[in-house]
Design a protein around this motif. Structure first.
Motif, PDB file in Angstrom:
ATOM      1  N   SER A 194       7.542  -9.305  -9.227  1.00 39.48           N
ATOM      2  CA  SER A 194       7.809  -9.440  -7.798  1.00 39.48           C
ATOM      3  C   SER A 194       8.913  -8.500  -7.349  1.00 39.48           C
ATOM      4  O   SER A 194       8.795  -7.823  -6.323  1.00 39.48           O
ATOM      5  N   SER A 195       9.976  -8.382  -8.171  1.00 41.94           N
ATOM      6  CA  SER A 195      11.072  -7.496  -7.733  1.00 41.94           C
ATOM      7  C   SER A 195      10.614  -6.052  -7.654  1.00 41.94           C
ATOM      8  O   SER A 195      10.894  -5.344  -6.678  1.00 41.94           O
ATOM      9  N   VAL A 196       9.885  -5.653  -8.691  1.00 42.24           N
ATOM     10  CA  VAL A 196       9.425  -4.264  -8.683  1.00 42.24           C
ATOM     11  C   VAL A 196       8.518  -4.012  -7.482  1.00 42.24           C
ATOM     12  O   VAL A 196       8.635  -3.002  -6.795  1.00 42.24           O
ATOM     13  N   SER A 197       7.634  -4.998  -7.202  1.00 40.29           N
ATOM     14  CA  SER A 197       6.719  -4.722  -6.079  1.00 40.29           C
ATOM     15  C   SER A 197       7.478  -4.671  -4.752  1.00 40.29           C
ATOM     16  O   SER A 197       7.202  -3.814  -3.916  1.00 40.29           O
ATOM     17  N   ILE A 198       8.456  -5.564  -4.600  1.00 39.79           N
ATOM     18  CA  ILE A 198       9.217  -5.514  -3.336  1.00 39.79           C
ATOM     19  C   ILE A 198       9.997  -4.197  -3.236  1.00 39.79           C
ATOM     20  O   ILE A 198       9.955  -3.508  -2.227  1.00 39.79           O
ATOM     21  N   ILE A 199      10.641  -3.826  -4.349  1.00 40.01           N
ATOM     22  CA  ILE A 199      11.442  -2.587  -4.319  1.00 40.01           C
ATOM     23  C   ILE A 199      10.539  -1.387  -3.997  1.00 40.01           C
ATOM     24  O   ILE A 199      10.831  -0.575  -3.123  1.00 40.01           O
ATOM     25  N   SER A 200       9.411  -1.327  -4.680  1.00 38.63           N
ATOM     26  CA  SER A 200       8.585  -0.135  -4.449  1.00 38.63           C
ATOM     27  C   SER A 200       7.999  -0.144  -3.039  1.00 38.63           C
ATOM     28  O   SER A 200       7.906   0.894  -2.384  1.00 38.63           O
ATOM     29  N   PHE A 201       7.669  -1.340  -2.573  1.00 36.38           N
ATOM     30  CA  PHE A 201       7.157  -1.422  -1.198  1.00 36.38           C
ATOM     31  C   PHE A 201       8.212  -0.907  -0.209  1.00 36.38           C
ATOM     32  O   PHE A 201       7.950  -0.063   0.644  1.00 36.38           O
ATOM     33  N   LEU A 202       9.426  -1.392  -0.399  1.00 38.39           N
ATOM     34  CA  LEU A 202      10.495  -0.978   0.517  1.00 38.39           C
ATOM     35  C   LEU A 202      10.782   0.513   0.394  1.00 38.39           C
ATOM     36  O   LEU A 202      11.016   1.198   1.390  1.00 38.39           O
ATOM     37  N   MET A 203      10.755   1.024  -0.849  1.00 37.82           N
ATOM     38  CA  MET A 203      10.985   2.455  -1.028  1.00 37.82           C
ATOM     39  C   MET A 203       9.913   3.255  -0.286  1.00 37.82           C
ATOM     40  O   MET A 203      10.199   4.261   0.358  1.00 37.82           O
ATOM     41  N   GLY A 204       8.688   2.764  -0.387  1.00 35.04           N
ATOM     42  CA  GLY A 204       7.586   3.447   0.309  1.00 35.04           C
ATOM     43  C   GLY A 204       7.847   3.499   1.802  1.00 35.04           C
ATOM     44  O   GLY A 204       7.740   4.553   2.441  1.00 35.04           O
ATOM     45  N   VAL A 205       8.236   2.346   2.341  1.00 40.10           N
ATOM     46  CA  VAL A 205       8.493   2.298   3.782  1.00 40.10           C
ATOM     47  C   VAL A 205       9.649   3.236   4.142  1.00 40.10           C
ATOM     48  O   VAL A 205       9.599   3.972   5.126  1.00 40.10           O
ATOM     49  N   MET A 206      10.679   3.245   3.296  1.00 43.10           N
ATOM     50  CA  MET A 206      11.820   4.135   3.560  1.00 43.10           C
ATOM     51  C   MET A 206      11.372   5.582   3.634  1.00 43.10           C
ATOM     52  O   MET A 206      11.791   6.344   4.502  1.00 43.10           O
ATOM     53  N   PHE A 207      10.503   5.958   2.688  1.00 42.84           N
ATOM     54  CA  PHE A 207      10.051   7.345   2.696  1.00 42.84           C
ATOM     55  C   PHE A 207       9.232   7.664   3.940  1.00 42.84           C
ATOM     56  O   PHE A 207       9.340   8.744   4.512  1.00 42.84           O
ATOM     57  N   ILE A 208       8.422   6.704   4.361  1.00 38.38           N
ATOM     58  CA  ILE A 208       7.638   6.934   5.582  1.00 38.38           C
ATOM     59  C   ILE A 208       8.596   7.175   6.742  1.00 38.38           C
ATOM     60  O   ILE A 208       8.468   8.120   7.513  1.00 38.38           O
ATOM     61  N   LEU A 209       9.583   6.297   6.847  1.00 41.18           N
ATOM     62  CA  LEU A 209      10.525   6.415   7.971  1.00 41.18           C
ATOM     63  C   LEU A 209      11.312   7.715   7.904  1.00 41.18           C
ATOM     64  O   LEU A 209      11.490   8.394   8.900  1.00 41.18           O
ATOM     65  N   LEU A 210      11.749   8.057   6.680  1.00 39.81           N
ATOM     66  CA  LEU A 210      12.506   9.306   6.545  1.00 39.81           C
ATOM     67  C   LEU A 210      11.638  10.500   6.937  1.00 39.81           C
ATOM     68  O   LEU A 210      12.092  11.417   7.613  1.00 39.81           O
ATOM     69  N   GLY A 211      10.394  10.455   6.481  1.00 40.59           N
ATOM     70  CA  GLY A 211       9.473  11.554   6.802  1.00 40.59           C
ATOM     71  C   GLY A 211       9.284  11.685   8.300  1.00 40.59           C
ATOM     72  O   GLY A 211       9.278  12.782   8.862  1.00 40.59           O
ATOM     73  N   LEU A 212       9.141  10.522   8.943  1.00 41.91           N
ATOM     74  CA  LEU A 212       8.913  10.526  10.390  1.00 41.91           C
ATOM     75  C   LEU A 212      10.134  11.104  11.112  1.00 41.91           C
ATOM     76  O   LEU A 212      10.012  11.954  11.991  1.00 41.91           O
ATOM     77  N   ILE A 213      11.302  10.665  10.696  1.00 43.90           N
ATOM     78  CA  ILE A 213      12.521  11.199  11.321  1.00 43.90           C
ATOM     79  C   ILE A 213      12.612  12.699  11.037  1.00 43.90           C
ATOM     80  O   ILE A 213      12.921  13.497  11.921  1.00 43.90           O
ATOM     81  N   GLY A 214      12.282  13.074   9.781  1.00 42.81           N
ATOM     82  CA  GLY A 214      12.302  14.490   9.428  1.00 42.81           C
ATOM     83  C   GLY A 214      11.392  15.317  10.318  1.00 42.81           C
ATOM     84  O   GLY A 214      11.732  16.434  10.724  1.00 42.81           O
ATOM     85  N   GLU A 215      10.238  14.743  10.652  1.00 40.74           N
ATOM     86  CA  GLU A 215       9.285  15.446  11.524  1.00 40.74           C
ATOM     87  C   GLU A 215       9.936  15.790  12.865  1.00 40.74           C
ATOM     88  O   GLU A 215       9.831  16.899  13.372  1.00 40.74           O
ATOM     89  N   TYR A 216      10.646  14.821  13.413  1.00 44.56           N
ATOM     90  CA  TYR A 216      11.291  15.074  14.708  1.00 44.56           C
ATOM     91  C   TYR A 216      12.479  16.032  14.550  1.00 44.56           C
ATOM     92  O   TYR A 216      12.676  16.911  15.383  1.00 44.56           O
ATOM     93  N   VAL A 217      13.227  15.880  13.461  1.00 47.33           N
ATOM     94  CA  VAL A 217      14.365  16.801  13.241  1.00 47.33           C
ATOM     95  C   VAL A 217      13.828  18.233  13.116  1.00 47.33           C
ATOM     96  O   VAL A 217      14.379  19.174  13.679  1.00 47.33           O
TER      97      VAL A 217
END
Ligand code: UDP
Ligand code: MG
Length: 319
Positions: free
Chosen positions: A265-288
């Motif tokens: 469960s911990s690994v799945s939550i961590i990886s899920f959150l990491m995935g979301v973080m990367f999506i968000l970072l990518g999106l912000i990067g797109e605008y930057v």
């Protein structure tokens, strides 16, 4: 003397279409007005499109050519032609005969009746693929929702703009342009003309599925910051999921007194959150990245050659 009507036609590898289009266009123009110009923009073609445009312009005074130094893309080719147009009304249309010339008189009539934007709306042909129908509907829905600018399926870059609207659009200095959106954004009253789409006369479309997806993405992020807001909502939602995971873990440990059932469960939550973080970072990067491109202020297109414009002959006469 300045022409009344300018026609702007972007062309990328359209060697087989320039002359057939001209043959259809010439008689329509001649009936509509004695004062016109046609501007073909060669968007860095690899074939002899430019040579065909040059020879046409030598024979017919109202025809001009602009050649871009490389393939800048449809929107920038249109902009290059629009920047050069001198007419009181400017019509943009494709070079491949998919935009029927018999619609032009309707566009001009609506303009004469006072409309500053006359937009065409394509009725989809029977053989239009299911994918193209659905994807274009979906794109326009999402775009309209995100940008607050209403555009409908079937609205291509086949339209008439009054000089006033064109000047407004040419003043907008943004690097990354999506003309369909910008035109509607100006807010002038619009008149719609419906037409039946034609088959491409010669050659093949350059809009592959990936290019269409890229175009859709580019149009949405260049027009709207709603994806950033959606990212924040997504962030909240995932945080809520993660938070319930923590509550569950604490409950299992201290109340149910059963050890947390392991790392799955911990690994799945961590990886899920990491995935979301990367999506968000990518999106912000797109605008930057877009801010960087806008800040650089590079020219939006480079004209490498032009055919001469003979002002005294601008009152074109086909005879
Ligand atoms: N075009 C252009 N530059 C490009 C791609 C296309 O000037 O990089 C022109 C093309 O010659 C045509 C118009 O834009 O006149 C529309 O392109 P196409 O027919 O390939 O698109 P579709 O009609 O399939 O959407
Ligand atoms: Mg086409």
């Amino acid at each position: 003397m300045l022409p009344t009507i300018s026609i702007v036609i972007p062309a990328y590898n359209e060697r087989g279409n320039i002359m057939p289009l001209w043959e259809l266009l010439a008689p329509v123009l001649e009936v509509q007005t004695k004062s016109w110009e046609v501007i073909f923009v060669d968007d860095g073609s690899d074939d002899d499109t430019w040579q065909i445009i040059v020879s046409l312009s030598k024979g017919i005074p109202g025809v001009q050519g602009v050649r871009l130094s490389k393939n800048f893309g449809h929107q920038y080719a249109l902009l290059a032609g629009l920047s050069r147009a001198k007419g009181q009304a400017v019509i943009t249309m494709d070079a491949d005969l998919q935009h029927p010339v018999d619609v032009l008189p309707k566009l001009i009539d609506a303009w004469k009746n006072g409309y500053k934007i006359v937009q065409t709306i394509r009725q989809e042909p029977q053989d239009f693929s299911f994918f193209k129908k659905v994807s274009s509907k979906l794109f326009y829905r999402v775009f309209s929702y995100c940008s607050g600018v209403e555009i409908r399926s079937g609205m291509a870059d086949f339209r008439l703009l009054d000089r006033q609207v064109l000047d407004d659009i040419l003043q907008m200095g943004e690097r990354s342009i999506f003309l369909r959106g910008l035109v509607q954004w100006t807010g002038y009253p619009r008149f719609d003309v419906h037409y039946q789409a034609q088959q491409r006369y010669s050659g093949s479309t350059t809009y592959s599925v990936t290019r269409m997806l890229r175009f859709a993405w580019h149009s949405i992020v260049s027009f709207s910051t709603i994806p950033l807001r959606l990212a924040i909502i997504l962030g909240f939602l995932t945080s809520a999921v993660a938070f319930s995971g923590i509550i569950y873990a604490l409950y299992s440990k201290y109340i149910a007194q059963s050890a947390v059932s392991g790392w799955t469960s911990s690994v799945s939550i961590i990886s899920f959150l990491m995935g979301v973080m990367f999506i968000l970072l990518g999106l912000i990067g797109e605008y930057v990245g877009r801010i960087l491109l806008e800040a650089k202020g590079r020219p939006r297109f480079i004209v490498s050659e032009k055919t001469p414009v003979n002002n005294s002959l601008r009152m074109s006469n086909l005879q």
